[in-house]
Design a protein around this motif. Structure first.
Motif, PDB file in Angstrom:
ATOM      1  N   UNK A  31      37.842  52.016  30.957  1.00 47.76           N
ATOM      2  CA  UNK A  31      39.280  52.391  30.351  1.00 47.76           C
ATOM      3  C   UNK A  31      40.039  53.636  31.020  1.00 47.76           C
ATOM      4  N   UNK A  32      39.120  54.608  30.998  1.00 52.16           N
ATOM      5  CA  UNK A  32      39.902  55.901  31.444  1.00 52.16           C
ATOM      6  C   UNK A  32      39.879  55.942  33.145  1.00 52.16           C
ATOM      7  N   UNK A  33      39.104  55.617  33.916  1.00 56.36           N
ATOM      8  CA  UNK A  33      38.952  55.692  35.441  1.00 56.36           C
ATOM      9  C   UNK A  33      39.176  54.121  35.988  1.00 56.36           C
TER      10      UNK A  33
ATOM     11  N   UNK B 192      49.705  58.769  30.249  1.00 57.21           N
ATOM     12  CA  UNK B 192      49.382  58.718  28.639  1.00 57.21           C
ATOM     13  C   UNK B 192      49.038  60.212  28.601  1.00 57.21           C
ATOM     14  N   UNK B 193      49.570  61.220  29.040  1.00 51.25           N
ATOM     15  CA  UNK B 193      49.391  62.644  28.737  1.00 51.25           C
ATOM     16  C   UNK B 193      49.878  62.946  27.377  1.00 51.25           C
TER      17      UNK B 193
ATOM     18  N   UNK C 109      32.552  59.156  24.962  1.00 53.70           N
ATOM     19  CA  UNK C 109      33.203  59.256  26.215  1.00 53.70           C
ATOM     20  C   UNK C 109      34.390  59.257  26.913  1.00 53.70           C
ATOM     21  N   UNK C 110      35.405  58.764  26.229  1.00 55.69           N
ATOM     22  CA  UNK C 110      36.553  58.788  26.199  1.00 55.69           C
ATOM     23  C   UNK C 110      37.154  60.256  26.211  1.00 55.69           C
ATOM     24  N   UNK C 111      36.851  60.939  25.343  1.00 56.52           N
ATOM     25  CA  UNK C 111      36.875  62.447  25.210  1.00 56.52           C
ATOM     26  C   UNK C 111      36.717  63.190  26.187  1.00 56.52           C
TER      27      UNK C 111
ATOM     28  N   UNK D  37      42.961  58.450  26.987  1.00 60.50           N
ATOM     29  CA  UNK D  37      42.871  57.543  25.725  1.00 60.50           C
ATOM     30  C   UNK D  37      42.546  58.782  24.626  1.00 60.50           C
ATOM     31  N   UNK D  38      43.431  59.089  23.808  1.00 59.96           N
ATOM     32  CA  UNK D  38      43.180  60.250  22.887  1.00 59.96           C
ATOM     33  C   UNK D  38      42.455  59.413  21.650  1.00 59.96           C
TER      34      UNK D  38
END
Lengths: 416, 690
Positions: free
Chosen positions: B142-144, B243-244, B303-305, B556-557
């Motif tokens: 999702x993130x990268x 999405x910052x 992991x997202x964090x 992804x907060x």
């Protein structure tokens, strides 16, 4: 008639071997002769693996295979003594010729003193050694300091204070001193090594002292034992080896190289040892470094002298099992059992996953003990100090039921 | 008498250390260093040092075993494979499931995957990565846009600040731990966040002893501090991410202020502030994480964090930076790459992608097609289905898996296995799972086969055959190929050797396309992704852009959720589990290595001296550990290293089975199982009176 102490120029009589082998193919020629005439059952050599950075230990029994192991490998950081010990243990009565660096020769002699190896079964062919460099350090150094692709390099060597790197069309050289100041160059233990020409061996070989028209196709050898002189004599009689009297200027050059290297080593040693604190600060410093220990046993596996079946570090009442980092007693046992005989081979440091300067501490302790007791590790005379002063049980473990007899013998000799 | 050394890759963790096996007269007598490896430079941990000790253990399976009633009889390959072939042919694709192993080579996994999808035509294929890094797969994708470790092992030593979170690196990946030591000797800050004072913590500059399960809370708090102090990397955020704003909104909430968050995760606010400063101001910062992060029900959030933190500070795509997910087993990465997953074909092509499905069908050339392009069941769903009154799955083929010990809830697994009509287990030892099999097949171990494996840093390296397998044992891929032949698919499995299998793998997986059998056969192998022209592949990912189509990383907060099973009056302690340096996973191999087993040979529970004093428990006392759904008995070990109110059980021993039960009381089973947080009570063991 050849006598111990004599120096010669020598090479293989086989023109092909002289051309392809390193420095006139003396070692390759001699090994082939020994194996094919059944004088030894096997020879222990260093073999090139994937590339020039990859050296591995091999025990060869087929004379045809020897030529594949010829040539110098400056990344040959491994130590053959323990493999040899295992080989001899599993093949009692076999005779073996071992091509060794100084540290390997010293380790084998220490093992012999511990009744682990019988020197009668081994012919030690020593190599002059200016030091070895770890493969990955070598590759990084070539990339960063020489600006070359490590895969394009065909040879690395140390000569006259320079580290020479050879590609297919040119040579590059940088001063060893500068490289080592930046953490590249030879292993730390090699930088402080004092055994450049290992005369503990039966014959020592190298290209130091080979000058003029002989350069590149001749080995300068020194015969160091009676066994060495007999074997060499036989090899000459059977036309495997040719010898000539050396050029006196070459001999002078050889001792100049040796002296210079030993002088630099001594300076390096002093510089390295000066980083170790003294007195109880030493203990503190060791404890801090050894807090990184994960008890992987690589130092004991790598140490050529750690060969006890029944290791004290595995006694639960001395070292509680399962603890990481292990109790400091683990390292104290190692130091007390090994330090007097440490041959500065560097394996304990080279193999430590946690970058603990094991070898530095052990070697420094050995040098201190050498000053106190006069015992020279890795030389033919004397018995290890610890073996002498340690308890009965330890003695029996190493030498059988001979404690009193040997103590008596020492008393009579007044050796120490 | 012959004496040789064979260079191969260690069979245990995912670091991928090389070593030499010393072979004398056809027997492995020891290991020797292989100094030429860029991964470990000849150094090894204890597991690697003594990895030869289980190879010739007399317990090794030597012949195929066929069950008749309650007894296993030794049989031969022909009879066993005929029986399996006949049974497998009698089921519909939907009724079968295959589990492969992250312990086996890429070739074994690929062949098993091809067998499942092409011969059995089932979409139900998975392996044990589900238990360790499935959270990484989801979170990092999702993130990268790609789920692998971003950097290489050697470049960790170039970092200025290393955060070990949920990873006791020195014990679990010792040769990656070495890179921490190297970085620290050059002046790097090392931060260790762990409920226990681990050997990694001993080597760190800052120790954050937080409660397990509060990782997101801690990370959000750190990120809030970084933003408040202006330490974020503005240009990286604006040029390379999206999405910052949504992240900012979440982490700047009052509840994540160090003073408040610190209270909840049991950490002094100053420590959080210092951590934020070190991470925020470091030139190159990296995070090392492992099971501590992923083996939680909220693993994906964790992991997202982590990804958020590294993107926030611009620590991606350079040496010494990145999100370094340290995999568990030797070939977790490879088993995922080769598509042993219910939702992906090799190379992470979604199974629902029609083009990928057509491409694979055409390449393999099964006359009767392959599995349908639908997602299959993952390992947890498989066993969840087996609990229903008329389960869909009737037959399973387990290759190198021991789910009875390794899976979260053993009761469900055992129940499920018992319900199966036909179970084939293929392994090197008679594991706990073999007891429930109809046929047990003897496999070759790492030292007895050729192949490749992919380590945690995406490095594809060779394993090399040193000795013959015991008895009639064979490499996994050979067994499967023979079975496929029996089932009428010899043509699709026509491989003269592993080289041909690897060549096919490279043609299927885009990340491997530049590799050949010859060019990976060198010290250190090759990193994927490897395009046609590259010599060494790509050690560091995302140097220019992320793997998403727009090239941007996505924030992804996540909000912190309290763990479901928190301590209360009845169950006042938090239980967590972990590994020891001495053993590996369920201990099938390491328990048979003398030098390792001599050090630790039974499970125990670690508690803090203050807690022990209150409970009047001493080291070596037998204690009863109770949890909401059961209890277990083990010895106590009093250690200063653990946080007050927390207890720890190593997961290599039989106690693990019950501990797993404590940890996974939720129903239905989550897709990522909980291994790290549960509430327990502890008391001295009292023998039951008759």
């Amino acid at each position: 008639m050849i006598h111990p102490g004599e120096v010669f120029y020598a090479w293989s009589t086989d023109p092909q071997t002289r051309k392809n082998g390193s420095s006139g193919g003396f070692v390759t020629g001699l090994l082939t002769y020994l194996l094919s005439h059944g004088i030894v059952n096997a020879v222990s050599v260093t073999k090139r693996g994937f590339d020039i950075y990859d050296a591995s230990m091999a025990i060869v029994t087929d004379p045809g295979e020897i030529s594949s192991s010829s040539g110098s490998l400056y990344c040959g950081t491994q130590l053959s003594a323990k493999y040899l010990y295992r080989y001899i243990l599993n093949n009692p009565g076999h005779n073996i010729a071992a091509v060794v660096k100084g540290c390997e020769a010293k380790a084998i002699i220490e093992l012999a003193k511990r009744n682990r190896i019988n020197l009668q079964n081994i012919l030690l062919i020593g190599l002059n050694c200016s030091g070895t460099i770890s493969p990955i350090t070598a590759r990084t150094m070539i990339r960063q300091k020489y600006g070359l692709d490590p895969d394009s390099v065909e040879g690395i060597s140390f000569s006259q204070g320079k580290c020479l790197v050879e590609t297919h069309d040119s040579f590059f050289s940088l001063p060893i001193e500068d490289l080592e100041a930046e953490g590249f160059g030879r292993r730390l233990c090699c930088q402080r090594c004092q055994t450049r020409i290992p005369r503990q061996c039966d014959i020592v070989c190298g290209d130091w002292g080979v000058i003029g028209e002989y350069t590149g196709n001749t080995t300068c050898i020194e015969v160091c034992s009676k066994k060495g002189s007999v074997i060499l004599g036989e090899a000459i009689n059977d036309h495997a080896i040719t010898i000539e009297a050396p050029d006196p200027k070459g001999i002078e050059a050889r001792s100049l190289v040796e002296d210079a290297m030993e002088k630099i080593s001594l300076q390096n040693r002093e510089a390295q040892f000066s980083t170790i604190p003294s007195g109880d600060h030493l203990l503190k410093s060791m404890m801090l470094d050894m807090s990184r220990c994960i008890k992987c046993y690589q130092c004991t596996e790598g140490c050529p002298l750690c060969v006890c079946e029944d290791c004290m570090t595995k006694k639960p009442w001395l070292v509680k099992p399962g603890q990481v980092p292990p109790p400091f007693m683990f390292h104290l046992i190692r130091a007390s059992h090994i330090a007097d005989s440490c041959v500065n081979c560097g394996q304990c440091e080279e193999r430590c996953p946690m970058e603990i300067p094991n070898s530095l501490y052990m070697h420094a302790l050995q040098v201190e003990l050498e000053g106190m007791f006069g015992y020279h590790a890795g030389e033919h005379s004397g018995k290890p100090v610890v073996a002498k002063v340690n308890e009965w049980e330890e003695w029996e473990h190493n030498y059988g039921n001979t404690f009193e007899k040997v103590v008596e013998a020492f008393r009579n000799q007044g050796e120490y | 008498m012959t004496f040789t050394q064979i260079t191969t890759t260690c069979p245990y963790c995912s670091t991928g250390c090389s070593l030499n096996l010393m072979v004398e007269d056809g027997k492995v007598i020891g290991t020797a260093p292989y100094y030429r490896s860029p991964v470990n430079e000849g150094r090894l941990c204890q597991k690697g040092t003594f990895c030869h000790q289980f190879i010739s253990n007399p317990d090794r399976l030597k012949k195929p075993l066929i069950r008749k009633g309650d007894i296993f009889y030794e049989s031969d390959w022909d009879a066993a494979l005929n029986l399996i072939s006949q049974k497998f042919s009698s089921y519909k694709p939907e009724e079968m499931a295959v589990l492969t192993s992250a312990r086996c080579s890429n070739e074994d996994n690929y062949i098993a995957m091809k067998f499942a999808r092409g011969v059995l035509k089932t979409r139900h294929i998975d392996h044990c990565a589900r238990l360790c890094h499935s959270a990484t797969m989801v979170g990092l994708s999702l993130a990268f846009g790609c789920n692998a470790m971003t950097n290489s092992i050697p470049d960790i030593s170039e970092s200025d600040c290393i955060l070990c979170l949920g990873s006791n690196t020195l014990e679990q990946h010792p040769l990656i731990g070495r890179q921490i030591i190297k970085a620290r000797s050059k002046g790097a800050h090392v931060i260790s966040a762990d409920p226990r004072f681990t050997p990694t913590t001993v080597q760190s500059d800052l120790f954050i002893q937080f409660y397990s399960g509060s990782d997101v809370l801690l990370l959000n708090s750190i990120m809030g501090e970084i933003i408040r102090n202006g330490w974020e990397d503005e240009s990286f955020i604006s040029e390379r991410t999206s999405h910052y704003e949504s992240l900012k909104k979440v982490v700047l909430q009052k509840r994540y202020k160090p003073e408040i968050a610190g209270e909840l995760c049991g950490v002094a606010p100053d420590l959080i502030k210092r951590t934020a400063e070190w991470i925020g101001t470091a030139e190159r910062c990296t995070v090392l994480y492992a099971m501590g992060i992923t083996q939680q029900t909220i693993g994906v959030d964790n992991v997202k964090s982590i990804a958020n933190l590294m993107m926030l500070t611009g620590n991606i795509g350079r040496p010494g930076t990145g999100v370094n997910a340290l995999r568990g087993q030797n070939n977790v990465q490879g088993a995922c790459d080769t598509g042993c997953l219910p939702n992906f074909y090799p190379g992470y092509q979604p199974v629902t992608d029609g083009t990928a499905h057509r491409r694979l069908s055409k390449l393999w050339g099964f006359p009767d097609g392959i599995c349908e392009p639908r997602e299959g069941y993952d390992i947890n769903t498989m066993f969840e289905h087996l609990r229903s009154s008329s389960p869909l799955i009737k037959s399973m083929y387990l290759i190198g898996e021991n789910p009875v010990v390794s899976e979260p809830n053993p009761t469900i697994i055992i129940e499920g296995l018992k319900k199966l009509d036909f179970l084939v287990v293929q392994d090197i030892f008679f594991t706990e799972t073999c007891q429930y099999a109809d046929i047990v097949l003897p496999a070759a171990c790492f030292a007895e086969k050729d192949g490749t494996q992919t380590n945690t840093e995406r490095r594809v390296q060779r394993i090399r055959k040193a000795v013959l397998a015991p008895g009639e044992a064979k490499p996994d891929h050979e067994i499967i190929t023979a079975l496929a032949g029996k089932m009428g698919y010899a043509e699709q499995f026509n491989y003269p050797g592993v080289k041909e299998i690897f060549t096919e793998i490279c043609s299927v997986i885009t990340q491997y396309q530049g590799m050949t059998w010859e060019n990976i056969d060198k010290p250190g192998g090759i990193y994927w992704p490897c395009k046609e022209t590259e010599k060494t592949g790509t050690p560091i990912l995302y140097a220019e852009q992320f793997a998403h189509p727009d090239g941007k990383g996505v924030f992804y907060p996540v909000e912190w959720k309290e763990p479901s099973d928190l301590p209360d009056k009845r169950f006042p302690f938090r239980l967590t589990t972990g590994r020891l340096i001495w053993h590996w996973q369920s201990g099938t191999m390491t328990r048979r290595c003398k030098n390792l087993n001599d050090e630790v040979n039974e499970g125990y529970l670690e508690i803090n001296p203050e807690d022990a004093k209150r409970l009047k428990i001493h080291t070596e006392d037998l204690i009863t550990v109770s949890f909401r759904k059961g209890s277990l008995v083990c010895k106590a070990r009093i250690v200063h290293d653990i946080k007050k109110g927390t207890a720890f059980i190593p997961l290599h021993f039989i106690q693990r089975v019950s501990a797993n039960l404590a940890l996974n009381s939720s129903e239905p089973l989550p897709h990522m199982s909980e291994y790290k947080v549960a509430a327990i009570s502890i008391k001295k063991y009292q023998e039951a009176r008759a």
